[in-house]
Design a protein around this motif. Structure first.
Motif, PDB file in Angstrom:
ATOM      1  N   CYS A  39     -77.094  34.267  59.556  1.00 57.39           N
ATOM      2  CA  CYS A  39     -75.771  34.892  59.701  1.00 57.39           C
ATOM      3  C   CYS A  39     -75.914  36.401  59.879  1.00 57.39           C
ATOM      4  N   THR A  41     -76.530  40.148  60.486  1.00 58.95           N
ATOM      5  CA  THR A  41     -77.695  40.888  60.969  1.00 58.95           C
ATOM      6  C   THR A  41     -78.914  39.973  61.087  1.00 58.95           C
ATOM      7  N   THR A  86     -82.706  34.867  56.071  1.00 59.65           N
ATOM      8  CA  THR A  86     -81.667  35.478  55.249  1.00 59.65           C
ATOM      9  C   THR A  86     -82.285  36.552  54.375  1.00 59.65           C
ATOM     10  N   SER A  88     -81.017  38.167  51.794  1.00 52.76           N
ATOM     11  CA  SER A  88     -80.799  37.956  50.355  1.00 52.76           C
ATOM     12  C   SER A  88     -81.403  36.645  49.855  1.00 52.76           C
ATOM     13  N   VAL A 134     -74.934  48.106  51.694  1.00 55.50           N
ATOM     14  CA  VAL A 134     -74.400  46.840  52.212  1.00 55.50           C
ATOM     15  C   VAL A 134     -74.870  46.589  53.651  1.00 55.50           C
ATOM     16  N   ALA A 135     -74.899  47.626  54.463  1.00 53.14           N
ATOM     17  CA  ALA A 135     -75.349  47.449  55.856  1.00 53.14           C
ATOM     18  C   ALA A 135     -76.868  47.241  55.863  1.00 53.14           C
ATOM     19  N   ALA A 136     -77.277  46.132  56.434  1.00 50.08           N
ATOM     20  CA  ALA A 136     -78.710  45.815  56.472  1.00 50.08           C
ATOM     21  C   ALA A 136     -79.405  46.677  57.529  1.00 50.08           C
ATOM     22  N   LEU A 219     -72.597  45.580  65.473  1.00 47.90           N
ATOM     23  CA  LEU A 219     -72.289  45.111  64.108  1.00 47.90           C
ATOM     24  C   LEU A 219     -72.384  46.273  63.116  1.00 47.90           C
TER      25      LEU A 219
END
Ligand code: F6R
Length: 324
Positions: A39, A41, A86, A88, A134-136, A219
């Motif tokens: 999902c 990034t 992912t 995380s 928060v922004a990867a 994004l």
């Protein structure tokens, strides 16, 4: 490094994040097909993976948003490898999507002992260190560097890359951290952010492997700066979306050493009197240009957000990962 926000700190950590991956040898065998689930990034990183697996290793590869794959699963063959990617390791849709899969399951994650690892046959850690913004940013780079290494490894094992080509590709990868550091020390992106301060709509164009970077840049700009930014493949942009452009909507175009494909689109946009800003990533071979292009766009998102007074590490309405 003393920096005011985690996002900027993490952007600057990327050369070292790559350096840490350079000496790893990662092998997942030689599948006849690769499916990638992710999902946000991580999905954009998956598109880079798809490009590399198909163009370098010549393995048919499909990428699907994890949430979409829940209702429309990707087709599997007996020798498919499914990669769930992912940052995380806790994104609910990606965990659910991987659980549906029958083929060999590989998780690529930055989350040590995260939930996704429990549903994978094999886990590859991205080792980017904790990402607080928060922004990867650095996790994206750590994901794509792994895709480069995996694609080169598969291509070498299945003889699509000779020993010499394999060594030369790995050598090119080694040059990236230094090139990235040069870019990180430049001031041009701060100046660009100033010129875009009032811009509400923005187009980002890429071609080939950089189409995924155009999407990722858009994004970043959406989530960190609340700009309505859209990424497109340059050639495709001519088939309708170009009608959006007027004097208020600038276009950013990722230009590499082999710029013939994107140049045609840039020329058409300029011929209509509209504004194109070129993001150049010409100091490395085109195949490796995503590393520089993405850093330029991350920096743009960061500086634009701070100019607009946005709390860049904690943008409105979003969480670091969607765990439900
Ligand atoms: C973008 C961002 C999100 C995540 C997405 C997936 O900067 O952070 O789009 O990439 O929610 O998260 P992970 O990679 O943890 O599964």
């Amino acid at each position: 490094m003393n920096v005011p926000h985690f996002m900027l700190k993490e952007i600057h950590q990327q050369p070292d994040v790559i350096r840490h991956q350079l000496d790893r040898t990662i092998s997942i065998g030689i599948p006849d097909r690769i499916n990638i689930l992710a999902c946000g990034t991580s999905l954009n990183a998956g598109l880079i993976g798809q490009f590399l697996f198909e163009q370098i290793a010549q393995i048919p590869t499909q990428v699907r948003s994890s949430s979409e794959s829940l209702s429309a699963p990707l087709l599997e063959t007996p020798n498919t490898i499914t990669i769930a990617i992912t940052q995380s390791g806790e994104t609910a849709d990606t965990i659910a999507a991987l659980q549906q899969v029958q083929s060999k399951r590989v998780a690529i994650t930055n989350g040590i002992d995260s939930t996704i690892t429990r549903f994978a046959d094999h886990t590859i850690y991205t080792n980017a260190g904790e990402e607080k913004s928060v922004a990867a940013t650095k996790t994206f780079t750590s994901q794509i560097v792994l895709f480069y290494k995996l694609a080169f490894q598969i291509a070498h094992e299945n003889q699509k890359l000779s020993d010499r080509e394999f060594a030369s590709h790995l050598e090119s990868l080694k040059q990236i951290p230094q090139q990235m550091e040069k870019l990180l020390n430049e001031n041009t992106i701060v100046e660009l952010a100033q010129t875009l301060k009032e811009t509400r709509d923005l187009i980002i164009l890429g071609s080939g492997i950089n189409t995924a970077i155009a999407l990722e840049g858009a994004l970043k700009l959406k989530e960190a700066t609340y700009t309505h930014a859209e990424g497109y493949a340059a050639g495709e942009f001519l088939h309708g979306p170009i009608a959006l452009l007027d004097a208020e909507i600038p276009t950013l175009a990722i230009v590499t050493e082999d710029d013939s494909r994107i140049q045609k689109t840039i020329d058409r946009i300029r011929a209509h009197g509209n504004h194109v800003i070129e993001i150049t990533a010409k100091s490395v071979p085109e195949l490796f240009s995503p590393f520089l292009a993405v850093v330029a766009l991350q920096l743009l998102a960061y500086h634009l957000a701070t100019l607009r007074g946005i709390d860049v590490d904690r943008p409105r309405n979003i969480a670091k990962s969607l765990t439900t």
